[in-house]
Design a protein around this motif. Structure first.
Motif, PDB file in Angstrom:
ATOM      1  N   CYS A  98      -5.377   6.499  -0.539  1.00 21.61           N
ATOM      2  CA  CYS A  98      -4.569   6.951  -0.910  1.00 21.61           C
ATOM      3  C   CYS A  98      -2.682   6.332  -0.316  1.00 21.61           C
ATOM      4  O   CYS A  98      -1.973   6.482  -1.249  1.00 21.61           O
ATOM      5  CB  CYS A  98      -3.841   8.421  -0.221  1.00 21.61           C
ATOM      6  N   SER A 103      -1.069   8.721  -3.371  1.00 17.93           N
ATOM      7  CA  SER A 103      -1.050  10.005  -3.720  1.00 17.93           C
ATOM      8  C   SER A 103      -1.746  10.633  -2.029  1.00 17.93           C
ATOM      9  O   SER A 103      -1.894   9.188  -1.613  1.00 17.93           O
ATOM     10  CB  SER A 103      -1.856   9.781  -4.236  1.00 17.93           C
ATOM     11  N   PRO A 105      -2.885  12.858   0.387  1.00 15.63           N
ATOM     12  CA  PRO A 105      -4.032  13.185   0.868  1.00 15.63           C
ATOM     13  C   PRO A 105      -4.331  14.439   0.898  1.00 15.63           C
ATOM     14  O   PRO A 105      -2.808  15.248   1.681  1.00 15.63           O
ATOM     15  CB  PRO A 105      -4.833  12.695   1.682  1.00 15.63           C
TER      16      PRO A 105
END
Length: 184
Positions: A98, A103, A105
Motif C-alpha cells: 500500500c 493505495s 489500506p
C-alpha cells in the motif's frame, strides 16, 4: 510534498504494525532473524515520514518486502505462535505494498486480521493474556489521536508515533516480561 488527505489510515495501520512488531522483535532466535525483522520494521516505520508528506524510497520498501517474505520462510526461528508471526508478516507485506502504490489500506480488514492474530498470541502465551484488551485500547487510542488529523496532521503523527513506541514496549513485555522489571 504529497497530498496528506488519505494519510491517516496509513498512520493507523503503520502504528498497529510497529506495536505488534515489538513482540516479534524480542522473540527472534538469531541475529539473522533480527536483521530480517529490522528491515521489515524500517519499512513499517517509514509511515511516519510518509504521513508528513515525504516520498518513501522504492528501494527501502522493496528491501522491507523482501525481508518480510524471508521472515515468513524462517518463522520457526521466532519464539511465538506461528500463526501470529505469519499474520504479522502478511499484514506487513500488504501494508508495504500500500505504501509503495499509495493505495489506502483497508483499516477494518487490518483490524480484523490483527485482532485474530493477537487472540492467537494471548491464547498461546501465558504472559500475553492481556494482549486482546490492550490491542483494543491501542486501536481506540489511535483513532482518538487521529481525530486531530484535520486540525494538525503533523501533531497527530508526532503523538501517534510517540504512543506507538510506548505500545511496542508493552508488546515486548507480553513476550518477555522480565524486560519490564527495569522500567519501574
Amino acid at each position: 510534498m504529497r497530498d496528506l488527505t488519505n494519510a491517516a489510515p496509513f498512520a493507523f495501520v503503520g502504528s498497529l504494525l510497529v506495536r505488534i512488531g515489538g513482540s516479534v522483535f524480542v522473540a527472534c532466535r538469531s541475529r539473522a532473524v533480527e536483521e530480517l525483522f529490522y528491515r521489515v520494521d524500517t519499512g513499517a516505520r517509514s509511515v511516519w515520514p510518509y504521513c508528513r508528506g515525504a516520498f518513501v524510497s522504492d528501494e527501502l520498501l522493496a528491501n522491507a518486502t523482501e525481508a518480510c517474505h524471508a521472515l515468513e520462510q524462517d518463522v520457526r526461528n521466532v519464539s511465538l505462535p506461528t500463526e501470529f508471526t505469519l499474520a504479522y508478516t502478511e499484514l506487513a507485506a500488504s501494508f508495504l505494498s500500500c505504501l509503495a502504490t499509495g493505495s489506502v489500506p483497508s483499516q477494518q480488514a487490518v483490524v480484523d486480521r490483527a485482532s485474530s492474530a493477537v487472540d492467537v498470541l494471548a491464547s498461546g502465551l501465558e504472559t500475553a493474556v492481556g494482549a486482546r484488551d490492550f490491542e483494543r485500547a491501542c486501536q481506540e487510542d489511535a483513532c482518538q489521536i487521529l481525530t486531530g488529523w484535520e486540525q494538525d496532521s503533523l501533531a497527530a503523527v508526532r503523538q501517534l508515533r510517540r504512543r506507538t513506541d510506548e505500545w511496542a514496549l508493552v508488546y515486548q513485555r507480553f513476550v518477555r516480561p522480565e524486560l519490564g522489571s527495569f522500567h519501574a
